[in-house]
Design a protein around this motif. Structure first.
Motif, PDB file in Angstrom:
ATOM      1  N   ARG A  72       0.835  -1.210   0.000  1.00  0.00           N
ATOM      2  CA  ARG A  72       0.000   0.000   0.000  1.00  0.00           C
ATOM      3  C   ARG A  72       0.869   1.258   0.000  1.00  0.00           C
ATOM      4  O   ARG A  72       0.608   2.205  -0.733  1.00  0.00           O
ATOM      5  N   ARG A  73       1.907   1.279   0.840  1.00  0.00           N
ATOM      6  CA  ARG A  73       2.784   2.453   0.923  1.00  0.00           C
ATOM      7  C   ARG A  73       3.469   2.737  -0.413  1.00  0.00           C
ATOM      8  O   ARG A  73       3.631   3.894  -0.798  1.00  0.00           O
ATOM      9  N   LYS A  74       3.851   1.697  -1.101  1.00  0.00           N
ATOM     10  CA  LYS A  74       4.513   1.892  -2.396  1.00  0.00           C
ATOM     11  C   LYS A  74       3.520   2.426  -3.428  1.00  0.00           C
ATOM     12  O   LYS A  74       3.848   3.302  -4.224  1.00  0.00           O
ATOM     13  N   LYS A  75       2.292   1.919  -3.408  1.00  0.00           N
ATOM     14  CA  LYS A  75       1.264   2.440  -4.313  1.00  0.00           C
ATOM     15  C   LYS A  75       0.962   3.902  -4.022  1.00  0.00           C
ATOM     16  O   LYS A  75       0.776   4.704  -4.938  1.00  0.00           O
ATOM     17  N   GLU A  76       0.931   4.258  -2.747  1.00  0.00           N
ATOM     18  CA  GLU A  76       0.690   5.660  -2.376  1.00  0.00           C
ATOM     19  C   GLU A  76       1.813   6.564  -2.883  1.00  0.00           C
ATOM     20  O   GLU A  76       1.563   7.685  -3.324  1.00  0.00           O
ATOM     21  N   ALA A  77       3.059   6.085  -2.829  1.00  0.00           N
ATOM     22  CA  ALA A  77       4.186   6.862  -3.367  1.00  0.00           C
ATOM     23  C   ALA A  77       4.037   7.025  -4.878  1.00  0.00           C
ATOM     24  O   ALA A  77       4.290   8.108  -5.420  1.00  0.00           O
ATOM     25  N   LEU A  78       3.613   5.974  -5.563  1.00  0.00           N
ATOM     26  CA  LEU A  78       3.397   6.055  -7.013  1.00  0.00           C
ATOM     27  C   LEU A  78       2.320   7.090  -7.331  1.00  0.00           C
ATOM     28  O   LEU A  78       2.492   7.910  -8.240  1.00  0.00           O
ATOM     29  N   ILE A  79       1.244   7.070  -6.586  1.00  0.00           N
ATOM     30  CA  ILE A  79       0.149   8.012  -6.802  1.00  0.00           C
ATOM     31  C   ILE A  79       0.628   9.452  -6.614  1.00  0.00           C
ATOM     32  O   ILE A  79       0.200  10.358  -7.331  1.00  0.00           O
ATOM     33  N   TYR A  81       3.514  10.403  -7.369  1.00  0.00           N
ATOM     34  CA  TYR A  81       4.614  10.536  -8.334  1.00  0.00           C
ATOM     35  C   TYR A  81       5.956  10.695  -7.627  1.00  0.00           C
ATOM     36  O   TYR A  81       6.861  11.350  -8.124  1.00  0.00           O
ATOM     37  N   ASP A  82       6.081  10.062  -6.475  1.00  0.00           N
ATOM     38  CA  ASP A  82       7.313  10.102  -5.695  1.00  0.00           C
ATOM     39  C   ASP A  82       8.179   8.906  -6.105  1.00  0.00           C
ATOM     40  O   ASP A  82       8.397   7.973  -5.329  1.00  0.00           O
ATOM     41  N   TYR A  83       8.681   8.954  -7.330  1.00  0.00           N
ATOM     42  CA  TYR A  83       9.449   7.838  -7.889  1.00  0.00           C
ATOM     43  C   TYR A  83      10.727   7.563  -7.116  1.00  0.00           C
ATOM     44  O   TYR A  83      11.185   6.427  -7.059  1.00  0.00           O
ATOM     45  N   GLU A  84      11.299   8.579  -6.499  1.00  0.00           N
ATOM     46  CA  GLU A  84      12.535   8.394  -5.729  1.00  0.00           C
ATOM     47  C   GLU A  84      12.311   7.509  -4.504  1.00  0.00           C
ATOM     48  O   GLU A  84      13.233   6.835  -4.047  1.00  0.00           O
ATOM     49  N   ALA A  85      11.112   7.511  -3.956  1.00  0.00           N
ATOM     50  CA  ALA A  85      10.812   6.718  -2.761  1.00  0.00           C
ATOM     51  C   ALA A  85      10.552   5.245  -3.076  1.00  0.00           C
ATOM     52  O   ALA A  85      10.634   4.405  -2.177  1.00  0.00           O
ATOM     53  N   LEU A  86      10.255   4.917  -4.310  1.00  0.00           N
ATOM     54  CA  LEU A  86       9.838   3.557  -4.646  1.00  0.00           C
ATOM     55  C   LEU A  86      10.869   2.486  -4.285  1.00  0.00           C
ATOM     56  O   LEU A  86      10.499   1.466  -3.699  1.00  0.00           O
ATOM     57  N   PRO A  87      12.156   2.652  -4.601  1.00  0.00           N
ATOM     58  CA  PRO A  87      13.101   1.585  -4.257  1.00  0.00           C
ATOM     59  C   PRO A  87      13.162   1.286  -2.758  1.00  0.00           C
ATOM     60  O   PRO A  87      13.245   0.126  -2.356  1.00  0.00           O
ATOM     61  N   ALA A  88      13.071   2.305  -1.931  1.00  0.00           N
ATOM     62  CA  ALA A  88      13.125   2.104  -0.477  1.00  0.00           C
ATOM     63  C   ALA A  88      11.868   1.434   0.052  1.00  0.00           C
ATOM     64  O   ALA A  88      11.885   0.866   1.141  1.00  0.00           O
ATOM     65  N   LEU A  89      10.804   1.473  -0.712  1.00  0.00           N
ATOM     66  CA  LEU A  89       9.533   0.880  -0.274  1.00  0.00           C
ATOM     67  C   LEU A  89       9.320  -0.539  -0.787  1.00  0.00           C
ATOM     68  O   LEU A  89       8.246  -1.106  -0.615  1.00  0.00           O
ATOM     69  N   ALA A  90      10.337  -1.107  -1.412  1.00  0.00           N
ATOM     70  CA  ALA A  90      10.231  -2.507  -1.852  1.00  0.00           C
ATOM     71  C   ALA A  90       9.930  -3.369  -0.639  1.00  0.00           C
ATOM     72  O   ALA A  90      10.466  -3.142   0.451  1.00  0.00           O
TER      73      ALA A  90
END
Length: 95
Positions: A72-79, A81-90
């Motif tokens: 959920r947290r990774k989807k929220e980052a995508l929404i 457009y926080d692409y920089e946060a995505l790798p840390a949210l794996a």
């Protein structure tokens, strides 16, 4: 042919990810009218929160599967457009 991957926020706060060849606005309308059986029918109204459009259906299918597997947290980052946060949210890194 354009294919759109889309994320909906359902009335219960959950997310729903799919793809469509139709105009995405039409698809959202169909979900909200209850014309689609399944997950969103009992979770209306839904709100469109993210889209990506692809030229090739295989790319859209791959992206849909990827997003469906995200937390959920990774989807929220995508929404956001926080692409920089995505790798840390794996999911492996979140544990």
């Amino acid at each position: 042919m354009e294919v759109t991957v889309y994320l909906l926020r359902c009335s219960d706060g959950s997310f729903y990810t799919r793809l469509t060849k139709k105009p995405v606005e039409q698809r959202v309308w169909e979900h909200n009218e209850g014309l689609t059986e399944g997950y969103t029918k009992s979770r209306r109204p839904v709100e469109l929160v993210f889209t990506e459009t692809y030229e090739r259906i295989v790319d859209a299918i791959e992206r849909e599967r990827q997003i469906k597997g995200w937390s959920r947290r990774k989807k929220e980052a995508l929404i956001r457009y926080d692409y920089e946060a995505l790798p840390a949210l794996a999911s492996r890194k979140e544990r």
